[in-house]
Write a protein that holds these residues in place. Structure first.
Motif, mmCIF file in Angstrom:
data_model
loop_
_atom_site.group_PDB
_atom_site.id
_atom_site.type_symbol
_atom_site.label_atom_id
_atom_site.label_comp_id
_atom_site.label_asym_id
_atom_site.label_seq_id
_atom_site.Cartn_x
_atom_site.Cartn_y
_atom_site.Cartn_z
ATOM 1 N N ARG A 117 55.727 66.302 -21.092
ATOM 2 C CA ARG A 117 56.262 65.730 -19.899
ATOM 3 C C ARG A 117 55.191 64.956 -19.117
ATOM 4 N N ARG A 118 55.328 63.791 -18.754
ATOM 5 C CA ARG A 118 54.208 63.082 -18.040
ATOM 6 C C ARG A 118 54.125 63.666 -16.718
ATOM 7 N N PRO A 119 52.997 64.081 -16.320
ATOM 8 C CA PRO A 119 52.684 64.879 -15.017
ATOM 9 C C PRO A 119 52.660 63.829 -14.008
ATOM 10 N N ASP A 120 53.192 64.403 -12.791
ATOM 11 C CA ASP A 120 52.982 63.526 -11.402
ATOM 12 C C ASP A 120 51.618 63.789 -11.091
ATOM 13 N N ALA B 93 42.917 67.455 -21.817
ATOM 14 C CA ALA B 93 43.082 68.784 -21.931
ATOM 15 C C ALA B 93 44.228 69.415 -21.027
ATOM 16 N N MET B 94 44.442 68.793 -19.984
ATOM 17 C CA MET B 94 45.787 69.199 -19.139
ATOM 18 C C MET B 94 46.983 69.100 -19.635
ATOM 19 N N ILE B 95 47.100 67.737 -20.212
ATOM 20 C CA ILE B 95 48.345 67.333 -20.827
ATOM 21 C C ILE B 95 48.441 67.790 -22.009
ATOM 22 N N ARG B 96 47.496 68.203 -23.017
ATOM 23 C CA ARG B 96 47.746 68.932 -24.310
ATOM 24 C C ARG B 96 48.215 70.179 -23.993
ATOM 25 N N ALA B 97 47.562 70.739 -22.977
ATOM 26 C CA ALA B 97 47.819 72.460 -22.498
ATOM 27 C C ALA B 97 49.276 72.632 -22.156
ATOM 28 N N SER B 98 50.079 71.365 -21.725
ATOM 29 C CA SER B 98 51.355 71.606 -21.742
ATOM 30 C C SER B 98 52.390 71.521 -22.686
ATOM 31 N N GLU B 99 51.926 71.168 -23.758
ATOM 32 C CA GLU B 99 52.785 71.018 -24.934
ATOM 33 C C GLU B 99 53.485 72.280 -25.158
ATOM 34 N N GLY B 100 54.860 71.944 -25.410
ATOM 35 C CA GLY B 100 55.720 73.106 -25.957
ATOM 36 C C GLY B 100 55.982 74.209 -24.892
ATOM 37 N N ILE B 101 55.560 73.941 -23.640
ATOM 38 C CA ILE B 101 55.839 74.903 -22.506
ATOM 39 C C ILE B 101 56.738 74.449 -21.301
ATOM 40 N N ASP B 102 57.733 74.964 -20.974
ATOM 41 C CA ASP B 102 58.496 74.583 -20.081
ATOM 42 C C ASP B 102 58.106 74.590 -18.555
ATOM 43 N N CYS B 103 57.040 73.891 -18.469
ATOM 44 C CA CYS B 103 56.239 73.646 -17.382
ATOM 45 C C CYS B 103 56.400 72.458 -16.443
ATOM 46 N N TYR B 104 55.875 72.472 -15.375
ATOM 47 C CA TYR B 104 55.747 71.185 -14.593
ATOM 48 C C TYR B 104 54.252 70.997 -13.903
ATOM 49 N N LEU B 105 53.765 70.069 -14.886
ATOM 50 C CA LEU B 105 52.301 70.072 -14.522
ATOM 51 C C LEU B 105 52.196 68.898 -13.293
ATOM 52 N N ARG B 106 51.337 68.999 -12.417
ATOM 53 C CA ARG B 106 50.912 67.953 -11.512
ATOM 54 C C ARG B 106 49.425 67.977 -11.584
ATOM 55 N N PRO C 126 56.018 74.906 -11.126
ATOM 56 C CA PRO C 126 55.081 73.827 -11.013
ATOM 57 C C PRO C 126 53.778 74.309 -10.993
ATOM 58 N N VAL C 127 52.577 73.874 -11.682
ATOM 59 C CA VAL C 127 51.454 74.107 -11.374
ATOM 60 C C VAL C 127 50.696 72.770 -10.959
ATOM 61 N N THR C 128 49.791 72.846 -9.958
ATOM 62 C CA THR C 128 48.920 71.754 -9.509
ATOM 63 C C THR C 128 47.568 71.907 -9.843
ATOM 64 N N MET C 129 46.978 71.036 -11.038
ATOM 65 C CA MET C 129 45.661 71.172 -11.176
ATOM 66 C C MET C 129 44.804 70.088 -10.789
ATOM 67 N N ARG C 130 43.869 70.406 -9.814
ATOM 68 C CA ARG C 130 42.970 69.594 -9.250
ATOM 69 C C ARG C 130 41.852 69.333 -10.122
ATOM 70 N N THR C 131 41.471 68.196 -10.362
ATOM 71 C CA THR C 131 40.414 67.777 -11.350
ATOM 72 C C THR C 131 39.138 68.117 -10.778
ATOM 73 N N LEU C 132 38.149 68.122 -11.621
ATOM 74 C CA LEU C 132 36.816 68.602 -11.288
ATOM 75 C C LEU C 132 36.201 68.389 -9.741
ATOM 76 N N ASP C 133 36.253 69.442 -9.095
ATOM 77 C CA ASP C 133 35.670 69.200 -7.707
ATOM 78 C C ASP C 133 34.326 69.979 -7.453
ATOM 79 N N ILE C 134 33.327 69.309 -7.773
ATOM 80 C CA ILE C 134 31.981 69.929 -7.716
ATOM 81 C C ILE C 134 31.315 68.810 -6.689
#
Length: 348
Positions: free
Chosen positions: A188-191, A141-154, A94-102
């Motif tokens: 896969r729809r991200p959590d 971009a996060m969703i598109r980046a996960s296409e075709g990869i056996d990954c678990y995007l959060r 699993p990879v947890t991506m935090r949205t832009l935090d500036i």
């Protein structure tokens, strides 16, 4: 003094080398409780070190770092390339991506924010919702980046202080999901999760959990806001206390709410990499501790050397104490009694 310093450095190097033996060992307490140790990342170099540490997953990918390193906003396609590299590196973890935090102490040179009190100003999710075009491009971009990869995007939303912010963000995320699906992207729809960084979020944890899949405490900011202490201010830095009784009670309240709701709960601040704090967090019911990779094996050593039963007994005891100093002292005593005293000063 120099001789003592050199000796301590040698001892630390021996300890660190010995910890490498734990890299591929499951993180399980001596009474059989499995625990997840994840890492915080942001730079490409972090990835190599994270994998070497035996990290189970990524609990915090700081997406603002690629923004900070540029001279202008990255395009959606440029973001896809960055996120995809990260997802490919850690797949199938699993990879947890935090949205832009500036905002606060994180500024973009091409998007200046001038405020008298930036830590109480325009930052995190507030910026994203005021500029939905930035948020939408990032989520797509996060969703598109996960296409075709056996990954678990959060996907994780930072600096949330109200239910309305989550509702607005979820609407935009749902819009992005529909758009990308219509474009033929298979994913896969991200959590979706929320960071607990301000007292308001602590007290609305139950309501937040009705809207998201998980919570993750950002302890650095939560401690700062609960105690009204800027840890970067030398004059008051000594008042920044991770073991403050009020902080511990707030953390337990968040964990209790998540457990009751049957949702995931983790922590990705510096407390996660503190061996004594990690013991207390495990006892509270935190399922994931995410930390900088140099501390991962150190924490694993502590958690695999003690029982969950002992950790819960320690938690019950320290929750009755009235000062951070007393809590820290009792926690250090527990580690020392378990033969882990030398690990206390190795934390990085």
């Amino acid at each position: 003094l120099k001789r003592d310093y050199v000796q301590r450095q040698r001892e630390e190097q021996i300890i660190i080398k010995d910890l490498q033996k734990l890299r591929d060992v499951p993180c399980k307490t001596t009474d059989g409780f499995d625990f997840a140790l994840w890492v915080n990342t942001g730079l490409r170099n972090d990835n190599v070190q994270s994998l070497r540490s035996g990290a189970a997953a990524v609990g915090l990918f700081r997406t603002e770092i690629p923004f900070i390193l540029r001279s202008s906003f990255p395009t959606e396609d440029e973001q896809v390339a960055v996120y995809r590299e990260h997802l490919e590196t850690f797949a199938p973890r699993p990879v947890t991506m935090r949205t832009l935090d500036i905002g606060g102490d994180k500024a973009l040179p091409y998007f200046p924010i001038q405020e008298e009190n930036p830590f109480l100003g325009w930052r995190g999710i507030r910026v994203s919702l005021d500029h939905p075009e930035i948020f939408i491009a990032q989520i797509r971009a996060m969703i598109r980046a996960s296409e075709g990869i056996d990954c678990y995007l959060r996907i994780m939303l930072p600096m949330v202080s109200s239910i309305a912010e989550v509702d607005m963000a979820r609407q935009l995320i749902d819009q992005c999901v529909r758009e990308v699906e219509e474009e033929g992207v298979v994913f896969r729809r991200p959590d979706i999760g929320v960071m607990i960084e301000v007292p308001a979020a602590v007290y609305q944890a139950e309501a937040l959990l009705k809207r998201v899949d998980f919570l993750s405490v950002g302890s650095n900011d939560l401690v700062q806001y609960m105690l009204a202490v800027d840890r970067n201010n030398a004059q008051v830095a000594g008042l920044y206390q991770e073991f403050h009784p009020a902080v511990l009670k707030a953390l337990k309240q968040v964990a209790d709410a998540a457990i009751k709701a049957g949702k995931g709960v983790g922590i990705c601040g510096e407390m996660a990499g503190n061996p004594g704090a990690a013991l207390l967090l495990m006892a509270m019911g935190y399922q994931v501790l995410s930390m900088n990779s140099p501390n991962l094996l150190l924490v694993k050593k502590v958690l695999t050397s003690l029982t969950l039963t002992a950790a819960k007994a320690l938690l019950d005891e320290v929750l009755q104490l009235e000062t951070a100093q007393e809590v820290k002292r009792r926690t250090d005593e527990t580690l020392t009694e378990a033969g882990l005293g030398k690990l206390i000063r190795v934390r990085r």
